[in-house]
Motif scaffolding. Structure first.
Motif, PDB file in Angstrom:
ATOM      1  N   ASN A 168      -0.019  -1.389   6.529  1.00  0.00           N
ATOM      2  CA  ASN A 168      -0.717  -0.180   6.046  1.00  0.00           C
ATOM      3  C   ASN A 168      -2.223  -0.434   5.881  1.00  0.00           C
ATOM      4  OD1 ASN A 168       1.525   1.743   5.471  1.00  0.00           O
ATOM      5  ND2 ASN A 168       2.150  -0.020   4.456  1.00  0.00           N
ATOM      6  N   LYS A 205      11.655   8.606  -1.885  1.00  0.00           N
ATOM      7  CA  LYS A 205      11.195   7.449  -1.299  1.00  0.00           C
ATOM      8  C   LYS A 205      12.151   6.559  -0.788  1.00  0.00           C
ATOM      9  CE  LYS A 205       6.774   8.228  -2.112  1.00  0.00           C
ATOM     10  NZ  LYS A 205       5.770   8.145  -1.007  1.00  0.00           N
ATOM     11  N   ARG A 241       0.502  -1.104  -0.057  1.00  0.00           N
ATOM     12  CA  ARG A 241      -0.134  -0.050  -0.073  1.00  0.00           C
ATOM     13  C   ARG A 241       0.772   1.155  -0.099  1.00  0.00           C
ATOM     14  NH1 ARG A 241      -5.697  -0.470   3.317  1.00  0.00           N
ATOM     15  NH2 ARG A 241      -6.648  -1.716   1.570  1.00  0.00           N
ATOM     16  N   THR A 242       2.084   1.073  -0.094  1.00  0.00           N
ATOM     17  CA  THR A 242       3.075   2.203  -0.129  1.00  0.00           C
ATOM     18  C   THR A 242       4.044   1.809  -1.213  1.00  0.00           C
ATOM     19  OG1 THR A 242       4.568   1.631   1.730  1.00  0.00           O
ATOM     20  CG2 THR A 242       2.678   3.255   2.304  1.00  0.00           C
ATOM     21  N   TRP A 243       4.703   2.810  -1.847  1.00  0.00           N
ATOM     22  CA  TRP A 243       5.802   2.533  -2.748  1.00  0.00           C
ATOM     23  C   TRP A 243       7.054   1.882  -2.020  1.00  0.00           C
ATOM     24  CZ3 TRP A 243      10.871   3.745  -3.932  1.00  0.00           C
ATOM     25  CH2 TRP A 243      11.421   3.572  -5.138  1.00  0.00           C
ATOM     26  N   GLU A 244       7.351   2.173  -0.780  1.00  0.00           N
ATOM     27  CA  GLU A 244       8.377   1.810  -0.073  1.00  0.00           C
ATOM     28  C   GLU A 244       8.193   0.391   0.181  1.00  0.00           C
ATOM     29  OE1 GLU A 244       7.947   6.012   1.398  1.00  0.00           O
ATOM     30  OE2 GLU A 244       6.813   4.431   0.552  1.00  0.00           O
ATOM     31  N   GLU A 245       7.129   0.035   0.735  1.00  0.00           N
ATOM     32  CA  GLU A 245       6.616  -1.503   1.138  1.00  0.00           C
ATOM     33  C   GLU A 245       6.957  -2.482   0.169  1.00  0.00           C
ATOM     34  OE1 GLU A 245       2.916  -3.511   3.473  1.00  0.00           O
ATOM     35  OE2 GLU A 245       2.687  -2.081   1.971  1.00  0.00           O
ATOM     36  N   LYS A 264       5.685  -0.840   8.077  1.00  0.00           N
ATOM     37  CA  LYS A 264       4.654  -0.123   7.100  1.00  0.00           C
ATOM     38  C   LYS A 264       5.825   0.225   5.866  1.00  0.00           C
ATOM     39  CE  LYS A 264       0.955   1.859   9.756  1.00  0.00           C
ATOM     40  NZ  LYS A 264       0.400   3.041  10.075  1.00  0.00           N
ATOM     41  N   SER A 265       6.981   0.435   6.124  1.00  0.00           N
ATOM     42  CA  SER A 265       8.068   1.008   4.999  1.00  0.00           C
ATOM     43  C   SER A 265       8.714  -0.347   4.200  1.00  0.00           C
ATOM     44  CB  SER A 265       9.040   1.725   5.925  1.00  0.00           C
ATOM     45  OG  SER A 265       8.475   3.045   6.140  1.00  0.00           O
TER      46      SER A 265
END
Length: 626
Positions: free
Chosen positions: A179, A96, A21-25, A125-126
């Motif tokens: 996330n 990022k 749900r995040t680019w980092e994840e 989350k990351s």
């Protein structure tokens, strides 16, 4: 020697798909998916830059390791603007990446005792794995897992919306993320988990996807709820219509256990996806998972060279002389004692990676200096290489140590060519009856001693009716689809029934009853790799394969060669043969080529040999020869 630079010509042989749900994840997941040895976005041993100039060039020139060059640059204090000027990568992505880098620095300031729950949650989350957090905080993966679970930091299962948000999604297409704040589905029936093959690479490709799909189809026929875990978008196993639940997720102890615990699964099948899931058998069992099929402790007996060698000695099965060495001096001493040539195998290799046959002390020193580290922590296995031996493969299924079905195939090439690059003949056509009898007996002995329940594969050497075991893989091999299709008997279907306790009857096949011969031939991509050496050896190089059938081996092998792009010579051929034995062995074929009207050109040594025997051959000098 192969250039690692990437550009307009495609070089990759596989791909991964990470969902978060995040680019980092998603990025950190994706990096781990490409190789189990990669922890995430951080400097990695694959990339080493000793000077600033070397690092700058690595940032400027696109390669498969540039992401790790960026991580190294951030570690050395390069600013986002400086990295952007060198790479021309959009600053949005670089910022990022810097967030991930900064999160790692924050984690490194804590110990497990001082680590706050909020920091753990932000790290997850990351996209940080338990192993990453453990390394940064001076702990272990299991300790961090227990700590975050005690803190209530656990992932949530989310559905992928296949309805474009127009209607409520009711799909079995799933992923896990930190996330979120709730699961998108309820966990009810206990299912059986099947771990897929992961990314396609040299040594592990679509053959294991065929095995995984055959396994989940069989489970569903038997009334089991099939849960697939894989992340390769090229596969049939990641088609969510094939299983009851599809988790597009990492193949790691952490993530498999997350799914296992959420689903309260009945068990996990690790033996149909190749070496990557098979390596998880022991850690998954240690974490509390029920491994279906052969016990992890028995799998380990085959994987651990010392344990397997002791078992072979106990049951009276021969093997090439070998030793495990932790220093170059010891390696030299063994090679001189056993006699060259010798096969060098570094620790924990996948499908022949970084293996080499050496013929002298200088060969040995050169290979160990360039290809691998030799130390007590990184020993190498050295075995006597037997020249002129035929390599034999056995694919089989056993139930509690009793063999239920088997296939015996032979390699066209002598031992020394990796099994994934060799041309395979099934049923074997040129083995002595006594050799086949001994191979069967050895297969039964090993299956019984390891108490195998499920698929397994043996690789053996045969010379003058002496049979020696090279290795045993207590899992499906890359030849299982070929064996199943050639013999019209699905080995994986039988193995799956064994592993879930269905007690199937034996499915023995008479290899003499086949009215045709099957050939499995390799496909190579040397022309796409600048600097590649097309000479085959013990390290696998092929990127694909074909299977063909014929009334006899010659018909089948010619069809297979044409299928891989070979063109039948119409006017001329060039011969460059090695030692005297090779020239003598090819003499009848050389005469045959000339009788067919082909112009036969030869290198100097081959020309002298055939000219002296009255053959109408023509001299052609090698490039750069005087």
């Amino acid at each position: 020697r192969v250039s690692r630079e990437i550009g307009s010509a495609m070089k990759s042989v596989g791909e991964v798909m990470a969902i978060g749900r995040t680019w980092e994840e998603s990025l950190q997941k994706a990096l781990r998916m490409t190789d189990p040895a990669i922890a995430g976005y951080q400097p990695h041993d694959e990339f080493v830059a000793e000077s600033e100039e070397e690092l700058n060039r690595s940032l400027q020139v696109p390669t498969d390791t540039r992401i790790y060059a960026i991580a190294e640059a951030m570690k050395r204090g390069y600013s986002v603007d400086r990295i952007q000027s060198l790479t021309a990568i959009d600053p949005w992505f670089l910022w990022k990446l810097k967030r991930i880098n900064d999160m790692g620095q924050i984690l490194s300031e804590y110990t497990p005792k001082t680590l706050p729950a909020g920091t753990v949650l932000q790290a997850k989350k990351s996209g940080f794995s338990d192993a990453q957090v453990a390394k940064l905080t001076g702990s272990t993966e299991l300790e961090i897992r227990a700590l975050r679970k005690a803190m209530g930091v656990t992932p949530f299962v989310k559905q992928i919306d296949t309805m474009a948000a127009e209607f409520p999604a009711a799909t079995n297409y799933l992923y896990m993320t930190y996330n979120g704040d709730e699961h998108d589905l309820d966990f009810e029936d206990k299912g059986t988990m099947v771990i897929g093959s992961g990314v396609y690479r040299i040594g592990s490709s679509v053959e294991f996807d065929w095995c995984a799909v055959s396994c989940i189809r069989t489970l569903r026929k038997l009334g089991h709820r099939a849960i697939m875990v894989n992340f390769n978008p090229e596969t049939v196993s990641t088609d969510y219509d094939e299983c009851d639940e599809l988790y597009f997720e990492e193949i790691s102890t952490e993530r498999v256990m997350d799914i296992y615990e959420h689903e309260a699964a009945f068990g996990v099948i690790v033996s149909v996806g190749g070496q990557t899931p098979n390596n998880l058998a022991l850690p998954l069992e240690a974490a509390g998972a029920n491994i279906l099929g052969t016990k992890p402790s028995d799998i380990d007996k085959a994987e651990d060279r010392n344990k397997f060698s002791s078992i072979l000695d106990q049951i009276g099965v021969d093997q090439p002389d070998w030793r495990e060495m932790s220093s170059i001096a010891d390696a030299k001493a063994f090679c001189n004692s056993a006699g060259y040539p010798c096969l060098i195998r570094p620790s924990y290799v996948l499908s022949g990676a970084a293996m080499k046959v050496v013929f002298s002390d200088s060969d040995l020193e050169r290979f160990l200096a360039v290809a691998c580290e030799v130390s007590p922590d990184h020993p190498v296995v050295i075995s006597k290489f037997i020249e002129g031996a035929k390599e034999i493969e056995v694919d089989a299924v056993a139930c509690e140590g009793t063999v239920l079905n088997y296939a015996i195939a032979e390699h066209v090439e002598n031992a020394g060519v990796h099994s994934g690059d060799a041309t395979l003949v099934l049923p074997a056509q040129k083995l002595f009856v006594e050799t086949v009898r001994r191979v069967k007996r050895i297969s039964r002995q090993i299956a019984s001693e390891l108490k195998i329940s499920g698929p397994f594969n043996l690789q053996l050497l045969a010379k003058d009716n002496e049979v020696k075991v090279i290795e045993a893989n207590v899992r499906a091999s890359r030849t299982f689809p070929f064996s199943s299709k050639t013999l019209k008997a699905n080995f994986i279907e039988l193995a799956t029934k064994v592993m879930v306790g269905s007690n199937p009857p034996a499915m023995r096949i008479s290899l003499l009853d086949n009215e045709y011969v099957g050939i499995k031939a390799p496909m190579f991509s040397f022309t796409r790799l600048v600097g590649a050496d097309p000479v085959l050896g013990v390290e696998m190089a092929s990127t694909g394969e074909v299977a063909t059938f014929g009334e006899d081996a010659y018909d089948a092998i010619l069809t297979s060669m044409i299928s891989t792009g070979f063109r039948i010579p119409q006017r001329s051929v060039f011969l460059c043969l090695g030692p005297l034995e090779a020239k003598m062995a090819f003499l009848p074929e050389a005469r045959c080529l000339i009788s067919m009207g082909l112009r036969v050109s030869c290198s100097q040594g081959t020309y002298d040999f055939y000219k002296s025997r009255g053959l109408d051959v023509h001299l052609m000098h090698k490039p750069l020869s005087k």
